[in-house]
Design a protein around this motif. Structure first.
Motif, mmCIF file in Angstrom:
data_model
loop_
_atom_site.group_PDB
_atom_site.id
_atom_site.type_symbol
_atom_site.label_atom_id
_atom_site.label_comp_id
_atom_site.label_asym_id
_atom_site.label_seq_id
_atom_site.Cartn_x
_atom_site.Cartn_y
_atom_site.Cartn_z
ATOM 1 N N ASP A 103 30.548 48.681 36.930
ATOM 2 C CA ASP A 103 31.388 49.059 38.062
ATOM 3 C C ASP A 103 32.236 47.855 38.454
ATOM 4 N N ARG A 104 33.358 47.684 37.769
ATOM 5 C CA ARG A 104 34.190 46.492 37.979
ATOM 6 C C ARG A 104 34.740 46.417 39.393
ATOM 7 N N LYS A 105 34.977 47.582 40.018
ATOM 8 C CA LYS A 105 35.564 47.585 41.356
ATOM 9 C C LYS A 105 34.565 47.158 42.422
ATOM 10 N N ALA A 106 33.323 47.622 42.322
ATOM 11 C CA ALA A 106 32.328 47.334 43.349
ATOM 12 C C ALA A 106 31.548 46.062 43.070
ATOM 13 N N GLU A 107 31.360 45.710 41.782
ATOM 14 C CA GLU A 107 30.468 44.606 41.451
ATOM 15 C C GLU A 107 31.157 43.427 40.781
ATOM 16 N N GLY A 108 32.404 43.596 40.356
ATOM 17 C CA GLY A 108 33.019 42.531 39.575
ATOM 18 C C GLY A 108 34.236 41.880 40.188
ATOM 19 N N LEU A 109 35.169 42.683 40.709
ATOM 20 C CA LEU A 109 36.455 42.162 41.154
ATOM 21 C C LEU A 109 36.606 42.202 42.666
ATOM 22 N N LEU A 110 37.428 41.315 43.175
ATOM 23 C CA LEU A 110 37.847 41.342 44.577
ATOM 24 C C LEU A 110 39.241 41.951 44.597
ATOM 25 N N LEU A 111 39.315 43.262 44.817
ATOM 26 C CA LEU A 111 40.535 44.018 44.582
ATOM 27 C C LEU A 111 41.746 43.550 45.395
ATOM 28 N N PRO A 112 41.601 43.138 46.670
ATOM 29 C CA PRO A 112 42.792 42.698 47.412
ATOM 30 C C PRO A 112 43.325 41.337 46.953
ATOM 31 N N LEU A 116 46.352 46.884 39.300
ATOM 32 C CA LEU A 116 46.349 47.021 37.847
ATOM 33 C C LEU A 116 45.607 48.284 37.420
ATOM 34 N N SER A 117 45.898 48.742 36.233
ATOM 35 C CA SER A 117 45.168 49.878 35.672
ATOM 36 C C SER A 117 43.728 49.454 35.375
ATOM 37 N N GLY A 118 42.858 50.456 35.137
ATOM 38 C CA GLY A 118 41.451 50.168 34.906
ATOM 39 C C GLY A 118 41.204 49.250 33.721
ATOM 40 N N GLY A 119 41.910 49.500 32.619
ATOM 41 C CA GLY A 119 41.726 48.678 31.430
ATOM 42 C C GLY A 119 42.147 47.237 31.651
ATOM 43 N N ASN A 120 43.238 47.041 32.378
ATOM 44 C CA ASN A 120 43.701 45.679 32.655
ATOM 45 C C ASN A 120 42.798 44.978 33.663
ATOM 46 N N GLN A 121 42.216 45.731 34.595
ATOM 47 C CA GLN A 121 41.222 45.137 35.485
ATOM 48 C C GLN A 121 40.016 44.644 34.689
ATOM 49 N N GLN A 122 39.611 45.442 33.705
ATOM 50 C CA GLN A 122 38.468 45.038 32.888
ATOM 51 C C GLN A 122 38.795 43.788 32.079
ATOM 52 N N PHE A 158 27.826 44.941 30.050
ATOM 53 C CA PHE A 158 27.206 46.212 30.405
ATOM 54 C C PHE A 158 28.282 47.287 30.553
ATOM 55 N N ASP A 159 28.416 48.132 29.539
ATOM 56 C CA ASP A 159 29.354 49.256 29.555
ATOM 57 C C ASP A 159 30.782 48.809 29.870
ATOM 58 N N VAL A 160 31.241 47.778 29.159
ATOM 59 C CA VAL A 160 32.537 47.174 29.482
ATOM 60 C C VAL A 160 33.725 48.044 29.089
ATOM 61 N N THR A 161 33.530 49.047 28.231
ATOM 62 C CA THR A 161 34.647 49.897 27.826
ATOM 63 C C THR A 161 34.707 51.206 28.612
ATOM 64 N N ARG A 162 33.885 51.322 29.652
ATOM 65 C CA ARG A 162 33.906 52.544 30.457
ATOM 66 C C ARG A 162 35.268 52.711 31.120
ATOM 67 N N ASN A 171 45.760 52.833 29.444
ATOM 68 C CA ASN A 171 45.672 52.361 30.817
ATOM 69 C C ASN A 171 47.034 51.808 31.222
ATOM 70 N N GLY A 172 47.526 52.239 32.374
ATOM 71 C CA GLY A 172 48.835 51.794 32.825
ATOM 72 C C GLY A 172 49.971 52.672 32.361
ATOM 73 N N ALA A 173 49.651 53.801 31.679
ATOM 74 C CA ALA A 173 50.708 54.689 31.188
ATOM 75 C C ALA A 173 51.289 55.576 32.284
ATOM 76 N N GLY A 174 50.610 55.649 33.440
ATOM 77 C CA GLY A 174 51.113 56.460 34.544
ATOM 78 C C GLY A 174 50.319 57.713 34.817
ATOM 79 N N LYS A 175 49.198 57.911 34.136
ATOM 80 C CA LYS A 175 48.407 59.134 34.289
ATOM 81 C C LYS A 175 47.887 59.283 35.710
ATOM 82 N N SER A 176 47.218 58.246 36.198
ATOM 83 C CA SER A 176 46.637 58.326 37.537
ATOM 84 C C SER A 176 47.711 58.461 38.609
ATOM 85 N N THR A 177 48.847 57.810 38.407
ATOM 86 C CA THR A 177 49.939 57.942 39.373
ATOM 87 C C THR A 177 50.475 59.360 39.392
#
Length: 478
Positions: free
Chosen positions: A316-325, A376-382, A400-404, A40-46
């Motif tokens: 679903d860390r983006k929808a249920e866990g974190l406040l992304l902005p 942040l990358s997905g892993g760092n958000q988690q 609940f599925d924390v390594t997804r 996570n954070g290696a640049g794949k998604s970018t």
């Protein structure tokens, strides 16, 4: 270059003070399945966003040959539209005057789903009522229906269950046979081994290597610069003290201090409802005994408060866990603001120390704790989401599925963290869509089927197939 379907050379891309890509290169051919691997954070998604034109590189050249379609890790479905409306959003059935014929939406969508082997979804269903896995399936069908010549999939299986992964793999192989170039990212190495003709590894925003064959241990070393001695850490024996006892419907849960209790079974058998209910976010309001004291949990605030200390980390860390902005700092401190406040004012120095300690402990990669957590990358958000509850001092952790969607090296860090928390006396209830994790990381496993416990297995089970087999039988103790 003419032999490539996609080709990028010398690509740089920065976001603020973070350099996501550093002279990166990538190339994939027609008629191959090509995996792009990295932490996570290696640049794949970018790189994927650069290839599809969503992000403009600061420097470098990019070439794509053929009709391109992309499915991103962040779903693009509109939650208040139906499945049919989402599937046909860009190409709805029209009449003679070019107007959308709404009565044809459902029949056409049903046909599209059927063509792609999906017959268990009602096109009239509102998308927000679907599980994360089914939303991902709809997203993938929408992309597959465009009949692309270049298909790029960013973590397509992160939210999928095993049978859905097999469904997607079949379509990927079909497209390859038709001459399509399929590029995908995945943190499940067995999928890369099973599907990829070639693998490209990224590290710190640069190309490391491209190979036809690569073992998981070799890949982890190339991705992270370190070796993993063992995938799963040893478990300390659990204590005798009951940390949480509850009955949710037909499921009885007795969780001890120092225990990692796994919740297994096929997907959709009531696991998520169990976790939400214990956290006060479900429809039921069960009687719960925490630390030997009867408690009533009507809402999440009741579960979080001192004296109960139940924390929930969702899939679903983006929808249920974190406040992304909001910043990394604000997300970490969210659940414990009252503890560092005087007369309604937050003691910033105390907050800064607490946040910095947890960032260092979990090795969260961020240029500043003031940066939005959404960058942040997905892993760092988690890690940030997990860190929030470590700061709260919760004694019962519902994971609940924390390594997804987390890379292999970061998964290993999570495994070690969970085992360490249990060794410190925390009680952990753990669900994972990867049954291997349940089989190796839990002292005991409750296998669920149709909202009840079908089997109780003493662990570590060690063999994921035993859990799957137990899900198909009547309740038993093994």
């Amino acid at each position: 270059m003419d032999t490539y379907a996609v080709h990028a050379e010398g690509v740089d891309r920065s976001f603020g003070g973070v350099r996501a890509l550093r002279g990166a290169s990538f190339a994939a051919r027609p008629g191959e399945i090509h995996a792009l691997a990295g932490e996570n954070g290696a640049g794949k998604s970018t790189m994927i966003k650069v290839l599809c034109g969503l992000v403009k590189p600061d420097r470098g050249t990019v070439r794509v040959t053929g009709r391109l379609a992309t499915a991103f890790q962040e779903l693009s479905l509109l939650p208040d539209l139906t499945i049919a409306e989402n599937l046909l959003l860009h190409d709805p059935p029209r009449g003679r005057l070019g107007l959308v014929v709404r009565r044809r939406l459902v029949p056409v969508a049903k046909e599209v789903l059927h063509e792609h082997g999906i017959d268990d979804l009602d096109p009239r269903t509102v998308t927000r009522d679907l599980s994360v896995a089914h939303r991902q399936v709809v997203e993938l069908v929408r992309v597959l229906a465009t009949r692309p010549e270049v298909l790029i999939l960013d973590e397509p299986t992160a939210a999928l269950q095993e049978q859905q992964v097999a469904w997607l793999a079949e379509h990927m192989r079909r497209l390859r046979a038709e001459g399509c170039c399929v590029v995908f990212t995945s943190h499940r190495w067995r999928e890369i081994e099973a599907l990829a003709d070639r693998v490209t590894v990224f590290r710190n925003g640069t190309h490391v290597t491209t190979r036809e064959r690569l073992t998981e241990s070799e890949a982890v070393t190339l991705m992270s610069g370190r070796t993993l001695d063992a995938t799963y850490p040893p478990l300390a024996p659990p204590g005798d003290t009951v940390a949480l006892e509850a009955r949710v419907g037909d499921v009885e849960v007795k969780l001890h201090r120092g225990e990692i209790l796994g919740i297994g079974g096929l997907a959709g058998q009531g696991q998520r409802e169990l976790f939400l209910t214990l956290f006060g976010a479900g429809r039921q309001k069960p009687a719960v005994t925490v630390g030997g004291t009867a408690r009533t949990i009507r809402k999440p605030k009741d579960a979080i408060r001192a004296g109960i200390g139940i924390a929930y980390v969702p899939e679903d860390r983006k929808a249920e866990g974190l406040l992304l902005p909001m910043s990394v700092r604000d997300n970490l401190a969210l659940a414990t603001l009252e503890r560092r406040s005087v007369a309604g004012f937050v003691r910033r120095a105390a907050e800064h120390r607490a946040v910095r300690d947890i960032v260092d402990r979990l090795a969260v990669r961020t240029a500043s704790t003031g940066h939005p957590v959404g960058t942040l990358s997905g892993g760092n958000q988690q890690k940030v989401l997990m860190g929030r509850w470590l700061l709260s001092g919760a004694e019962v952790l519902l994971l609940f599925d924390v390594t997804r969607g987390v890379d292999a090296a970061t998964k290993h860090d999570f495994y070690a963290l969970v085992a360490d928390l249990a060794a410190q006396g925390r009680a952990v209830l753990l669900y994972s869509s990867e049954t291997e994790e349940i089989a190796h990381l839990c002292h005991r496993v409750l296998v669920m089927r149709e909202g009840r416990v079908a089997a109780e297995l003493e662990g570590p089970v060690g063999d994921a197939e035993l859990i799957v087999a137990a899900a198909m039988r009547e309740r038993e103790h093994v």
